[in-house]
Design a protein around this motif. Structure first.
Motif, PDB file in Angstrom:
ATOM      1  N   THR A 215       6.564  -6.493   0.106  1.00 45.09           N
ATOM      2  CA  THR A 215       5.568  -7.120   0.982  1.00 45.09           C
ATOM      3  C   THR A 215       5.654  -6.660   2.435  1.00 45.09           C
ATOM      4  O   THR A 215       4.791  -7.019   3.240  1.00 45.09           O
ATOM      5  CB  THR A 215       5.731  -8.651   0.937  1.00 45.09           C
ATOM      6  OG1 THR A 215       7.104  -8.982   1.146  1.00 45.09           O
ATOM      7  CG2 THR A 215       5.277  -9.210  -0.399  1.00 45.09           C
ATOM      8  N   SER A 216       6.674  -5.876   2.788  1.00 47.23           N
ATOM      9  CA  SER A 216       6.842  -5.479   4.196  1.00 47.23           C
ATOM     10  C   SER A 216       5.640  -4.736   4.763  1.00 47.23           C
ATOM     11  O   SER A 216       5.277  -4.955   5.930  1.00 47.23           O
ATOM     12  CB  SER A 216       8.103  -4.622   4.347  1.00 47.23           C
ATOM     13  OG  SER A 216       9.253  -5.363   4.001  1.00 47.23           O
ATOM     14  N   PRO A 217       4.980  -3.841   4.003  1.00 48.55           N
ATOM     15  CA  PRO A 217       3.816  -3.145   4.569  1.00 48.55           C
ATOM     16  C   PRO A 217       2.683  -4.074   4.990  1.00 48.55           C
ATOM     17  O   PRO A 217       1.851  -3.694   5.821  1.00 48.55           O
ATOM     18  CB  PRO A 217       3.374  -2.218   3.437  1.00 48.55           C
ATOM     19  CG  PRO A 217       4.633  -1.944   2.671  1.00 48.55           C
ATOM     20  CD  PRO A 217       5.363  -3.260   2.694  1.00 48.55           C
ATOM     21  N   ALA A 218       2.655  -5.305   4.444  1.00 48.58           N
ATOM     22  CA  ALA A 218       1.583  -6.234   4.820  1.00 48.58           C
ATOM     23  C   ALA A 218       1.604  -6.515   6.307  1.00 48.58           C
ATOM     24  O   ALA A 218       0.543  -6.680   6.935  1.00 48.58           O
ATOM     25  CB  ALA A 218       1.711  -7.532   4.031  1.00 48.58           C
ATOM     26  N   TYR A 219       2.786  -6.588   6.899  1.00 49.13           N
ATOM     27  CA  TYR A 219       2.876  -6.832   8.343  1.00 49.13           C
ATOM     28  C   TYR A 219       2.153  -5.734   9.110  1.00 49.13           C
ATOM     29  O   TYR A 219       1.365  -6.011  10.034  1.00 49.13           O
ATOM     30  CB  TYR A 219       4.332  -6.904   8.793  1.00 49.13           C
ATOM     31  CG  TYR A 219       4.458  -6.863  10.307  1.00 49.13           C
ATOM     32  CD1 TYR A 219       4.209  -7.999  11.065  1.00 49.13           C
ATOM     33  CD2 TYR A 219       4.758  -5.675  10.973  1.00 49.13           C
ATOM     34  CE1 TYR A 219       4.283  -7.961  12.453  1.00 49.13           C
ATOM     35  CE2 TYR A 219       4.836  -5.634  12.350  1.00 49.13           C
ATOM     36  CZ  TYR A 219       4.595  -6.768  13.091  1.00 49.13           C
ATOM     37  OH  TYR A 219       4.653  -6.718  14.463  1.00 49.13           O
ATOM     38  N   HIS A 220       2.423  -4.490   8.754  1.00 45.29           N
ATOM     39  CA  HIS A 220       1.806  -3.367   9.469  1.00 45.29           C
ATOM     40  C   HIS A 220       0.292  -3.352   9.253  1.00 45.29           C
ATOM     41  O   HIS A 220      -0.477  -3.098  10.192  1.00 45.29           O
ATOM     42  CB  HIS A 220       2.423  -2.052   8.994  1.00 45.29           C
ATOM     43  CG  HIS A 220       3.906  -1.993   9.192  1.00 45.29           C
ATOM     44  ND1 HIS A 220       4.476  -1.780  10.423  1.00 45.29           N
ATOM     45  CD2 HIS A 220       4.932  -2.144   8.311  1.00 45.29           C
ATOM     46  CE1 HIS A 220       5.798  -1.789  10.304  1.00 45.29           C
ATOM     47  NE2 HIS A 220       6.100  -2.018   9.037  1.00 45.29           N
ATOM     48  N   ILE A 221      -0.142  -3.646   8.028  1.00 41.26           N
ATOM     49  CA  ILE A 221      -1.567  -3.639   7.712  1.00 41.26           C
ATOM     50  C   ILE A 221      -2.310  -4.721   8.488  1.00 41.26           C
ATOM     51  O   ILE A 221      -3.369  -4.477   9.079  1.00 41.26           O
ATOM     52  CB  ILE A 221      -1.773  -3.837   6.195  1.00 41.26           C
ATOM     53  CG1 ILE A 221      -1.212  -2.640   5.417  1.00 41.26           C
ATOM     54  CG2 ILE A 221      -3.265  -4.012   5.877  1.00 41.26           C
ATOM     55  CD1 ILE A 221      -1.145  -2.881   3.913  1.00 41.26           C
ATOM     56  N   ILE A 222      -1.749  -5.930   8.506  1.00 39.76           N
ATOM     57  CA  ILE A 222      -2.451  -7.086   9.081  1.00 39.76           C
ATOM     58  C   ILE A 222      -2.230  -7.210  10.583  1.00 39.76           C
ATOM     59  O   ILE A 222      -3.177  -7.404  11.350  1.00 39.76           O
ATOM     60  CB  ILE A 222      -2.009  -8.372   8.353  1.00 39.76           C
ATOM     61  CG1 ILE A 222      -2.432  -8.323   6.885  1.00 39.76           C
ATOM     62  CG2 ILE A 222      -2.589  -9.611   9.038  1.00 39.76           C
ATOM     63  CD1 ILE A 222      -1.832  -9.411   6.023  1.00 39.76           C
ATOM     64  N   ALA A 223      -0.982  -7.108  11.013  1.00 39.60           N
ATOM     65  CA  ALA A 223      -0.661  -7.343  12.429  1.00 39.60           C
ATOM     66  C   ALA A 223      -0.910  -6.128  13.306  1.00 39.60           C
ATOM     67  O   ALA A 223      -1.194  -6.266  14.498  1.00 39.60           O
ATOM     68  CB  ALA A 223       0.789  -7.796  12.564  1.00 39.60           C
ATOM     69  N   GLU A 224      -0.782  -4.926  12.725  1.00 35.69           N
ATOM     70  CA  GLU A 224      -0.898  -3.707  13.522  1.00 35.69           C
ATOM     71  C   GLU A 224      -2.063  -2.815  13.115  1.00 35.69           C
ATOM     72  O   GLU A 224      -2.286  -1.781  13.741  1.00 35.69           O
ATOM     73  CB  GLU A 224       0.406  -2.905  13.410  1.00 35.69           C
ATOM     74  CG  GLU A 224       1.637  -3.647  13.895  1.00 35.69           C
ATOM     75  CD  GLU A 224       2.917  -2.857  13.722  1.00 35.69           C
ATOM     76  OE1 GLU A 224       3.887  -3.119  14.457  1.00 35.69           O
ATOM     77  OE2 GLU A 224       2.954  -1.947  12.855  1.00 35.69           O
ATOM     78  N   GLN A 225      -2.798  -3.195  12.076  1.00 33.23           N
ATOM     79  CA  GLN A 225      -3.878  -2.358  11.541  1.00 33.23           C
ATOM     80  C   GLN A 225      -3.366  -0.942  11.241  1.00 33.23           C
ATOM     81  O   GLN A 225      -4.044   0.062  11.464  1.00 33.23           O
ATOM     82  CB  GLN A 225      -5.078  -2.282  12.503  1.00 33.23           C
ATOM     83  CG  GLN A 225      -5.842  -3.590  12.653  1.00 33.23           C
ATOM     84  CD  GLN A 225      -5.097  -4.593  13.530  1.00 33.23           C
ATOM     85  OE1 GLN A 225      -4.733  -4.283  14.665  1.00 33.23           O
ATOM     86  NE2 GLN A 225      -4.865  -5.797  13.032  1.00 33.23           N
ATOM     87  N   ASP A 226      -2.152  -0.881  10.713  1.00 33.61           N
ATOM     88  CA  ASP A 226      -1.478   0.378  10.404  1.00 33.61           C
ATOM     89  C   ASP A 226      -1.291   0.460   8.889  1.00 33.61           C
ATOM     90  O   ASP A 226      -0.552  -0.331   8.301  1.00 33.61           O
ATOM     91  CB  ASP A 226      -0.124   0.420  11.119  1.00 33.61           C
ATOM     92  CG  ASP A 226       0.702   1.651  10.775  1.00 33.61           C
ATOM     93  OD1 ASP A 226       0.194   2.533  10.051  1.00 33.61           O
ATOM     94  OD2 ASP A 226       1.858   1.726  11.222  1.00 33.61           O
ATOM     95  N   THR A 227      -1.954   1.412   8.265  1.00 34.41           N
ATOM     96  CA  THR A 227      -1.881   1.552   6.808  1.00 34.41           C
ATOM     97  C   THR A 227      -0.958   2.685   6.380  1.00 34.41           C
ATOM     98  O   THR A 227      -0.999   3.121   5.233  1.00 34.41           O
ATOM     99  CB  THR A 227      -3.283   1.793   6.221  1.00 34.41           C
ATOM    100  OG1 THR A 227      -3.838   2.987   6.802  1.00 34.41           O
ATOM    101  CG2 THR A 227      -4.210   0.617   6.501  1.00 34.41           C
ATOM    102  N   THR A 228      -0.114   3.172   7.294  1.00 30.71           N
ATOM    103  CA  THR A 228       0.743   4.318   6.968  1.00 30.71           C
ATOM    104  C   THR A 228       2.091   3.905   6.374  1.00 30.71           C
ATOM    105  O   THR A 228       2.879   4.772   5.991  1.00 30.71           O
ATOM    106  CB  THR A 228       1.006   5.170   8.225  1.00 30.71           C
ATOM    107  OG1 THR A 228       1.782   4.407   9.169  1.00 30.71           O
ATOM    108  CG2 THR A 228      -0.302   5.604   8.873  1.00 30.71           C
TER     109      THR A 228
END
Length: 327
Positions: A215-228
Motif C-alpha cells: 500500500t505504500s505507493p498509495a501515499y505517492h499517488i494520492i498525496a503527491e500525484q506521483d505515479t512512479t
C-alpha cells in the motif's frame, strides 16, 4: 465576607471536579501519534463521542507492557502486530474486545476475541519505475539479481516490517531460508532500525528498492500525484501484516475502554485508515478507499502465520538472518 469567600472557594472547587473529564490512556507506537499518523484525527473523533480525554502514550508498546505488568497505566493498547501477539497474550493483561469479527474484511480468517485488527497490508519491495525499468518479477528473481541492485531493509529486532520480512522469507523458502538470505545479503546496502530511515534512503535515490508494503505507493499517488512508485508483486506470495487494538483487563475505565473498541471498527475510525495509515482498513466499505488505492496491485497469494507459529519461528529465523548479515 469570610463566609462569602469560603462559599465561593467551595463552589469553584466543586465546579472544577464536575468539569474534570475521565481520561482514557492508550499506548500506541510513535508513528501513530505523530502529526502525519492517524492518532490526532482519531483522538479528535473519539473525544467528540465520549465526553472524555483520550491520552495517547507513544513508544514501544509491548516492551513497556512487559516492564509494567499489571501496574500499567494503559486502558487500551493499539499498534501491536500479529507477530508479537503470543508474547502479549502470555501476559494475561487483556480482556475480550466484544466485537463481531464477521464484520472484518481481511484476506485471512480472523476469530480472535481479544486482539482486534484495525488495518492491514502486505510486505513488498517498493521501487521507482523511472530508476528501475525492469524490477524483479519474483522473489527468486530478486535473489538472483546482480549484486549491483541496492536494497534497504529494516532490522527484525527493532522493526515490525523487518520482523515481517523475516517471516516472509521463512514462509516462501522454509528450510532454504539461510540460502535465500545469503543470496540477498550482498544486495542490501543498509539495514536500518526502522522503516522511516529505509524509506528516506529510497526517496532520496540512494537505493533501488526498499522493504515496505503493497500500500505504500498509495501515499505517492494520492498525496503527491506521483505515479512512479510501485510495489513489485511476486507469485510466491506476500506476507500479511495487521495491527491490532486490545483492552486491558485491569483498566479503571472499563466502559470507556469498551467504547474505544467499538470506535475502532466504526465507520468514522475505519474511514480514516486509508490516508491516515496508508494501509487497508480492517473493515472496508464503499467510500473507505480513495481512488488511488484502486491502482494498487494485489498479490494472488497472501502468506500468513498464526501467532503461535510466528513466535515459534521468530528466534530460529532471526538466527538465520544474523548468520547471513554477520559475514
Amino acid at each position: 465576607m469570610r463566609t462569602t469567600l469560603m462559599l465561593a472557594g467551595l463552589f469553584a472547587a466543586t465546579s472544577a471536579v464536575a468539569d474534570e473529564k475521565p481520561v482514557l490512556t492508550v499506548y500506541a507506537p510513535d508513528y501513530f501519534t505523530s502529526e502525519w499518523g492517524p492518532g490526532p484525527a482519531i483522538e479528535k473523533g473519539f473525544e467528540a463521542t465520549c465526553a472524555c480525554d483520550l491520552k495517547f502514550v507513544a513508544g514501544d508498546v509491548l516492551p513497556r507492557l512487559l516492564l509494567e505488568g499489571d501496574r500499567t497505566d494503559a486502558d487500551v493498547v493499539i499498534g501491536l502486530t500479529i507477530d508479537v501477539l503470543a508474547r502479549a497474550r502470555a501476559t494475561g493483561l487483556f480482556a475480550p474486545h466484544g466485537q463481531d469479527n464477521a464484520a472484518l474484511t481481511l484476506p485471512v480468517a480472523w476469530d480472535d476475541d481479544t486482539f482486534l485488527p484495525f488495518n492491514w497490508s502486505e510486505t513488498a519491495f517498493v521501487y521507482d519505475t523511472t530508476r528501475l525499468a525492469n524490477p524483479p518479477s519474483s522473489f527468486e528473481d530478486l535473489l538472483n539479481a546482480p549484486d549491483s541492485l541496492k536494497i534497504a531493509i529494516q532490522d527484525p529486532r527493532s522493526s515490525i516490517s523487518g520482523l515481517a520480512m523475516l517471516l516472509w522469507v521463512k514462509a516462501v523458502y522454509g528450510d532454504r531460508a539461510p540460502e535465500a538470505w545469503a543470496k540477498l545479503a550482498p544486495k542490501v546496502l543498509t539495514v536500518t532500525a526502522g522503516w522511516s530511515e529505509s524509506y528516506g534512503l529510497f526517496t532520496d535515490g540512494e537505493v533501488d528498492m526498499v522493504l515496505s508494503y503493497t500500500t505504500s505507493p498509495a501515499y505517492h499517488i494520492i498525496a503527491e500525484q506521483d505515479t512512479t512508485k510501485a510495489a513489485a508483486i511476486f507469485p510466491e506470495g506476500h506476507y500479511f501484516l495487521t495491527e491490532v487494538a486490545a483492552q486491558l483487563a485491569g483498566t479503571d475505565q472499563p466502559d470507556l475502554a469498551a467504547a474505544f473498541m467499538d470506535y475502532v471498527v466504526s465507520d468514522d475510525f475505519q474511514g480514516m485508515i486509508a490516508t491516515g495509515n496508508w494501509s487497508y482498513p480492517a473493515v472496508i466499505k464503499d467510500g473507505f478507499l480513495p481512488e488511488g488505492f484502486a491502482a494498487l496491485p494485489r498479490p494472488d497469494k497472501t502468506l500468513f502465520y498464526s501467532e503461535a507459529d510466528a513466535e515459534a519461528l521468530r528466534q530460529p529465523a532471526l538466527d538465520e538472518w544474523l548468520a547471513a548479515f554477520a559475514k
